[in-house]
Design an enzyme around this catalytic site. Structure first.
Site, PDB file in Angstrom:
ATOM      1  N   PRO A  13      71.029  -4.126  29.666  1.00 24.05           N
ATOM      2  CA  PRO A  13      72.335  -3.776  29.082  1.00 24.05           C
ATOM      3  C   PRO A  13      72.392  -2.392  28.436  1.00 24.05           C
ATOM      4  O   PRO A  13      72.595  -2.258  27.230  1.00 24.05           O
ATOM      5  CB  PRO A  13      72.544  -4.888  28.051  1.00 24.05           C
ATOM      6  CG  PRO A  13      71.161  -5.220  27.595  1.00 24.05           C
ATOM      7  CD  PRO A  13      70.288  -5.096  28.822  1.00 24.05           C
ATOM      8  N   CYS A  14      72.233  -1.364  29.246  1.00 29.18           N
ATOM      9  CA  CYS A  14      72.331  -0.007  28.707  1.00 29.18           C
ATOM     10  C   CYS A  14      73.746   0.291  28.216  1.00 29.18           C
ATOM     11  O   CYS A  14      73.949   1.224  27.432  1.00 29.18           O
ATOM     12  CB  CYS A  14      71.893   1.020  29.736  1.00 29.18           C
ATOM     13  SG  CYS A  14      72.798   1.000  31.291  1.00 29.18           S
ATOM     14  N   HIS A  15      74.725  -0.518  28.631  1.00 33.17           N
ATOM     15  CA  HIS A  15      76.100  -0.314  28.170  1.00 33.17           C
ATOM     16  C   HIS A  15      76.252  -0.638  26.692  1.00 33.17           C
ATOM     17  O   HIS A  15      77.264  -0.275  26.075  1.00 33.17           O
ATOM     18  CB  HIS A  15      77.072  -1.175  28.994  1.00 33.17           C
ATOM     19  CG  HIS A  15      76.777  -2.650  28.950  1.00 33.17           C
ATOM     20  ND1 HIS A  15      75.830  -3.244  29.742  1.00 33.17           N
ATOM     21  CD2 HIS A  15      77.304  -3.646  28.185  1.00 33.17           C
ATOM     22  CE1 HIS A  15      75.788  -4.544  29.501  1.00 33.17           C
ATOM     23  NE2 HIS A  15      76.671  -4.811  28.546  1.00 33.17           N
TER      24      HIS A  15
END
Length: 282
Positions: free
Chosen positions: A246-248
């Protein structure tokens, strides 16, 4: 892949982008609906079906003020926050069921000539995706506006691998993450090409709970590299597995959403969508 779900997401994305650009004017429902060529009634229903909340409520979740509050209120470490916020319901944590195995030099020898990779296309709440797997796990997932271009991007990551279009069990299991029926989700295995530093960063991202946010500086601290925020940003930008890693959920310390490999509008949509799902179900 011009499916109805893709058409709906495109309209939602257009609405979110308009709201982001005009948030100071606080556009009302009629105005936003007009921009996406829908009646206010149909837009409200479409948006609520997609996000689980009204456009007005969603606007609160993607505001800088909301992001700052999340960052300010988190007084415990990422790992502690993880276990406090999500052992049940749809906010269960990525780090409970996603594991990363790095590729060995032999597996990626000569551009991946020893790898056999299956790939397929699928739908998600944030647009169509391409997902690929080796015998050991998911090696790639990206949002795909165009199937041919998406395949070319995948092949650039593994230029000498053998490719076969096939949906396998590894991919099917990973795709359950978009359904939120996580009771069916076995442990998702990722098989990734990356440096030791990149793998550490990606593993740190897995410990950010759904609906929460972190900063580049915090991630640098978590891997015991407090002065490496810039390098952390580069590693995050090279994340090969959209959403599962989950780099977001990493934003600027100011509360600004920041950039994203697959577009800042999509990143905003994902942050707001996760916030809505978590707040409603926790």
């Amino acid at each position: 892949m011009n499916t109805q779900e893709q058409i709906h997401y495109n309209r939602i994305a257009e609405a979110i982008d308009y709201i982001r650009q005009n948030f100071k004017d606080q556009p009302n429902l009629d105005e936003v609906a007009e921009k996406v060529h829908l009646s206010p009634f149909h837009f409200q229903r479409l948006f609520t079906d997609w996000a689980g909340v009204s456009p007005k409520k969603f606007l609160q979740y993607i505001s800088i003020e909301h992001a700052k509050q999340i960052l300010k209120n988190r007084q415990v470490s990422l790992s502690e926050a993880a276990y406090e916020t999500g052992l049940s319901g749809t906010s269960r944590l990525h780090d409970l069921f996603v594991t990363i195995e790095g590729m060995t030099p032999g597996e990626f020898k000569n551009g991946g000539e020893n790898l056999s990779i299956n790939y397929s296309y699928a739908e998600s709440p944030f647009g169509n995706i391409i997902v690929a797997s080796t015998a050991k796990g998911i090696c790639y997932m990206a949002f795909a506006e165009n199937e041919q271009i998406a395949l070319q991007d995948l092949q650039q990551h593994f230029p000498n691998a053998r490719f076969r279009q096939m949906l396998d069990l590894l991919q099917q299991n990973a795709l359950y993450i978009f359904t939120h029926d996580w009771s069916k989700l076995d442990q998702v295995r990722l098989h990734l090409k990356g440096t030791d530093f990149q793998l550490k960063v990606w593993e740190a991202l897995l410990r950010i709970p759904m609906g929460h946010l972190s900063t580049y500086g915090e991630i640098a601290g978590k891997i015991n590299q407090p002065n490496a925020s810039r390098a952390v940003g580069t590693a995050i930008g090279s994340n090969p597995v959209a959403f599962l890693i989950p780099c977001h959920r990493v934003i600027q310390a100011s509360g600004t959403i920041g950039g994203y490999m697959w577009g800042s509008t999509r990143k905003t949509a994902m942050i707001g969508w996760e916030a809505a799902k978590t707040i409603i179900t926790d």
